[in-house]
Design a protein around this motif. Structure first.
Motif, short mmCIF file in Angstrom:
data_model
loop_
_atom_site.label_atom_id
_atom_site.label_comp_id
_atom_site.label_asym_id
_atom_site.label_seq_id
_atom_site.Cartn_x
_atom_site.Cartn_y
_atom_site.Cartn_z
N GLU A 1 0.61 -1.41 0.12
CA GLU A 1 0.01 -0.12 0.04
C GLU A 1 0.90 1.31 0.00
N ARG A 2 1.94 1.25 1.16
CA ARG A 2 2.54 2.50 0.92
C ARG A 2 3.46 2.56 -0.35
N LEU A 3 3.93 1.61 -0.81
CA LEU A 3 4.62 1.34 -2.15
C LEU A 3 3.88 2.13 -3.28
N GLU A 4 2.65 1.92 -3.22
CA GLU A 4 1.72 2.34 -4.23
C GLU A 4 1.64 3.89 -4.12
N GLU A 5 1.57 4.28 -2.81
CA GLU A 5 1.44 5.71 -2.44
C GLU A 5 2.71 6.31 -2.84
N TYR A 6 3.89 6.05 -2.60
CA TYR A 6 5.00 6.71 -2.78
C TYR A 6 5.34 6.74 -4.26
N SER A 7 5.12 5.38 -4.82
CA SER A 7 5.28 5.40 -6.32
C SER A 7 4.56 6.57 -6.99
N GLU A 8 3.42 6.96 -6.80
CA GLU A 8 2.33 7.90 -7.33
C GLU A 8 3.28 9.06 -7.13
N ARG A 9 3.73 9.56 -5.92
CA ARG A 9 4.41 10.76 -5.77
C ARG A 9 5.75 10.84 -6.55
N PHE A 10 6.45 9.76 -6.65
CA PHE A 10 7.72 9.52 -7.41
C PHE A 10 7.37 9.84 -8.81
N ASN A 11 6.27 9.28 -9.38
CA ASN A 11 5.99 9.71 -10.87
C ASN A 11 5.54 11.06 -11.05
N GLU A 12 5.20 11.73 -10.06
CA GLU A 12 4.81 13.22 -10.04
C GLU A 12 5.98 14.01 -10.23
N TYR A 13 7.19 13.73 -9.61
CA TYR A 13 8.34 14.11 -9.74
C TYR A 13 8.83 13.85 -10.97
N ILE A 14 8.69 12.77 -11.56
CA ILE A 14 9.29 12.40 -13.01
C ILE A 14 8.75 13.36 -13.84
N GLU A 15 7.34 13.44 -13.74
CA GLU A 15 6.34 14.52 -14.82
C GLU A 15 6.98 15.78 -14.60
N HIS A 16 7.16 16.41 -13.47
CA HIS A 16 7.80 17.62 -13.61
C HIS A 16 8.96 17.77 -14.05
N ILE A 17 10.08 17.02 -13.61
CA ILE A 17 11.15 16.92 -14.41
C ILE A 17 11.11 16.63 -15.88
N LEU A 18 10.16 15.93 -16.38
CA LEU A 18 10.11 15.98 -17.61
C LEU A 18 9.66 17.23 -18.51
N GLU A 19 8.77 17.70 -17.81
CA GLU A 19 8.33 19.25 -18.01
C GLU A 19 9.35 20.11 -18.22
N VAL A 20 10.19 20.02 -17.47
CA VAL A 20 11.52 21.09 -17.38
C VAL A 20 12.42 20.72 -18.61
N CYS A 21 12.29 19.31 -18.83
CA CYS A 21 13.22 18.97 -20.00
C CYS A 21 12.77 19.36 -21.38
#
Length: 762
Positions: free
Chosen positions: A426-446
């Motif tokens: 459960e916590r893995l899913e929760e933190y995975s979503e937040r990690f993917n949000e960070y990825i999306e933000h960095i991709l936007e900057v790229c």
């Protein structure tokens, strides 16, 4: 592998540095011959020296083509073309030797024959080298195919013993491919291709360890879907990298297997972007803005001619479309979003104003730009300049948050690792979503960094960093799922560590790209931009700090010797064409503005050719760039004179040919002017600019020569009135030349054109 297409005689583009270096000795010998044939041969010793050079050239060509024919015998796919090119080279070498021997008997032997033989020899030898390069490409592609087959074997193994054996063979073949691709990357001249090759090699190098751990994890846990997804994604990315190598080596020809890789197996994420867009199309705002500004600048010459309105409107629509990546980003502030939209609307209004001025010019049949049109052009260019500045500010604001985002994402990777070891899904899913949000933000900057990058290499780096981050970033979470299902598995833990290392390497790439993009933006200090088609250094220059004049060393001279010689051969042909006017009678030649301007351009081209040899009055790179400005200005004047002349030519094939060549002149003029105005920093960038200026001057000289030839045909056939000119003057001489050289003193010296250098005391 399909047979290569035969090389066209007119398209002998050299794409590698090694071929240039191979041609340098031959270029030097031919330069000596061509230059010597234009000097009075006053001694028998000098004549015999020329004859010996001719013999040496022919002997060297004979040895050269013997090697070429040996290569042809070993490679049937190029045999016919290679033998034909070798035959042409041998014939040209023999012709040069005979012409040099003829000089012993007749010092006034046909100069045009020497020039023609030299051009033929250069072309045929270049063709031989390009055909030999096909063999090098074949060797590289065979190495790539061997690695691809090894990947196939690795993908199909079912036990550790077979995997170890297959991976050992794969490693040896990867080393060979790495050496060959590294050599090719360093040899490529094109900046974009070098960057693409570097990106492909980096993916292969970084993916090898992930291939090892993901395959071992998949073998150890064959029923685990996340383990298989990790492995399949790595396989897919490595195949895409090898397809990119094929694409670069074949200069834009897609491997037939690439489409299958795009539609076949592998991670669905890796199929989100099309091959063409990923590899070769530069869909950036900076590219669209530059293209639009070039079109706007061109209106000063074309006066909003037919089709111009549609091209300008389409180009501005493209800019507006690409700015949507900025306005649609969730991380763009409301203020920046509103400013971008307002500036896009302002650019549209300024374009409409320019188009209205163009309609007014058409109605009054104006033939020259008006003050109103110049103001409209300046207003539109200022609007695009402000838009570019706003887009850079928006990107830099987001890039400023990059460090904190990367730190937070790095911390999140550690948390995900711990949660996976605890098998807390459960916590893995929760933190995975937040990690993917960070990825999306960095991709936007790229994405925004790629849009504002002004160099091809940085655009490519930003693009592939974005692609690799989009594909490999989520695989950290996938590897964590495998570990959460098998928390005691050492190989699953090792696999997660390797994917986390890859993530760290990719965000480091993003930081590097961000730093370079910021430096580019800060290097272009905003100043009061004065848009002029012909900037005058020291008076109206658009750069706040003048370039430091430097001299080329012998190695740099050698690199551009071939281009210089080709320009010299074209200028010799131009001289021959203008001499036809003299031979036709004084009435046609006297005060003939077409001839005078052609001679002026020939003289300037000759001085630029001398610069490539370290001779003549052009001593520094700044002298060369300033000379190129005047060359472009004279071409522009000739264009206007010939345009008036063309109105008198009756319709038919000759007029059609004249206009087709004439319409190419503004494009070449504009390109040369833009290159000269482009600021450079550093020795390497300055040399690249020198090379570009020589190449573009040569192209412009070539089309001018064709225009002058067609003008002569039309004048003699239709008895057309020739525009009269006045004595040429050079009001800008004082700030160009040393005090003892004054270009306003022009003396026409036969084949050398107008000389400004040999008649004045030092």
């Amino acid at each position: 592998m399909a047979a290569p297409k035969p090389l066209e005689q007119e398209n002998l583009e050299i794409r590698t540095k090694s071929i240039e270096q191979t041609l340098i000795p031959l270029v030097k010998q031919i330069s000596t011959l061509v230059t010597h044939r234009e000097r009075p041969l006053c001694s028998e010793r000098s004549l015999r020296a020329v004859a010996r050079v001719g013999q040496a050239v022919n002997l060297a060509v004979e040895r050269f083509v013997t090697v070429g024919e040996t290569i042809a015998d070993d490679n049937p796919e190029i045999k016919t073309d290679m033998y034909e090119a070798c035959k042409e080279a041998r014939a040209a070498g023999a012709a040069i030797e005979k012409l040099c021997e003829a000089a012993l008997e007749d010092s006034l032997a046909d100069r045009g024959a020497v020039v023609r033989a030299a051009r033929c020899l250069l072309g045929s030898v270049t063709r031989v080298l390009l055909l030999a390069d096909i063999v090098v490409v074949k060797q590289l592609l065979l190495a790539k195919d061997k690695v691809a087959r090894s990947l196939g074997r690795l993908e199909s193994v079912t036990n550790f013993t077979e995997f170890v054996k297959a991976f050992s063979q794969f490693g040896a073949e990867m080393v060979e491919l790495a050496h060959l691709t590294g050599d090719r990357q360093n040899d490529l001249k094109d900046e974009r291709r070098r960057a693409q090759m570097a990106a492909a090699r980096q993916v292969l190098e970084r993916s090898t360890m992930m291939l090892l751990t993901s395959s071992k994890t998949c073998l150890r846990h064959p029923d685990c879907p996340s383990a298989r997804e990790n492995r399949d994604t790595v396989f897919c990315q490595m195949r895409r990298a090898m397809d990119l190598i094929h694409y670069v080596v074949k200069d834009g020809v897609l491997d037939s297997a690439a489409q299958l890789n795009q539609s076949g197996g592998g991670s669905p994420v890796s199929q989100q972007t099309s091959t063409e867009e990923d590899w070769d199309v530069s869909r950036t705002v900076s590219g669209a803005l530059k293209h639009f500004e070039d079109l706007v600048e061109m209106t000063r010459l074309t006066l909003l001619g037919p089709g111009c309105k549609e091209r300008l409107t389409t180009a501005l629509d493209t800019i507006a479309e690409r700015t949507q990546d900025f306005t649609d980003s969730a991380y763009t502030s409301h203020e920046h979003r509103e400013n971008i939209l307002l500036l896009c609307d302002r650019a549209k209004l300024e374009l409409n104003q320019l188009l209205r001025v163009g309609i007014s010019l058409e109605q009054c049949e104006g033939s020259s730009p008006t003050t109103e049109m110049e103001n409209a052009v300046l207003g539109l260019l200022q609007a695009t300049h402000d838009l570019k500045q706003q887009l850079q500010q928006t990107t830099l604001e987001q890039a400023g948050d990059l460090a904190s985002i990367v730190r937070a994402a790095h911390d999140m990777v550690g948390i995900i690792r711990n949660v996976a070891l605890a098998s807390d899904t459960e916590r893995l899913e929760e933190y995975s979503e937040r990690f993917n949000e960070y990825i999306e933000h960095i991709l936007e900057v790229c994405k925004l960094l790629r849009h504002i990058s002004s160099t091809d290499s940085l655009q490519v780096s930003a693009k592939y960093t974005e692609i690799n981050l989009r594909i490999y970033g989520p695989q950290v979470v996938t590897a964590a799922h495998t570990l959460s299902m098998h928390p005691t598995s050492k190989i699953a833990k090792e696999n997660l560590e390797v994917f986390a290392d890859m993530w760290q390497a990719l965000v480091s790439d993003v930081t590097t790209v961000s730093k370079e993009a910021i430096e580019q933006c800060q290097g272009r200090q905003p100043d009061k931009q004065v848009y002029m088609s012909l900037p005058r250094p020291g008076k109206h220059g658009t750069t706040s700090k003048p370039l430091k004049p430097v001299r080329l060393d012998s190695e740099e001279q050698a690199k551009i010797a071939k281009s210089g010689l080709e320009m010299k051969l074209i200028s010799s042909e131009m001289d021959a064409e203008t001499e036809k006017w003299q031979e036709s009678g004084a009435s046609m030649e006297e005060n003939n503005d077409i001839v005078k301007r052609a001679k002026n351009m020939s003289s300037m081209a000759f001085s630029m050719y001398q610069f490539t040899r370290g001779e003549g009055a052009l001593k520094t790179t700044q002298d060369l760039f300033t000379q190129a400005e005047y060359f472009a200005e004279e071409a522009n004047r000739l264009y206007k004179v010939v345009r008036q002349f063309s109105y008198q030519v009756p319709g038919g094939t000759h007029k059609k040919e004249l206009l087709e060549n004439l319409d190419r002149v503004p494009t070449y003029v504009q390109q040369l002017q833009f290159t000269v105005k482009n600021p450079t920093v550093g020795k390497a960038a300055t040399f690249t600019k020198v090379d570009s200026v020589i190449q573009e001057t040569k192209s412009l000289m070539d089309v001018i020569s064709k225009v002058v030839t067609t003008c002569f045909v039309c004048a003699t056939k239709f008895s057309v009135y020739i525009p009269l000119g006045v004595q040429c003057n050079w009001p800008w001489a004082d700030h160009l030349w040393p005090g003892h050289l004054k270009p306003q003193h022009l003396v026409y010296q036969g084949n050398r054109g107008y000389s400004a250098y040999s008649t004045l005391p030092r």
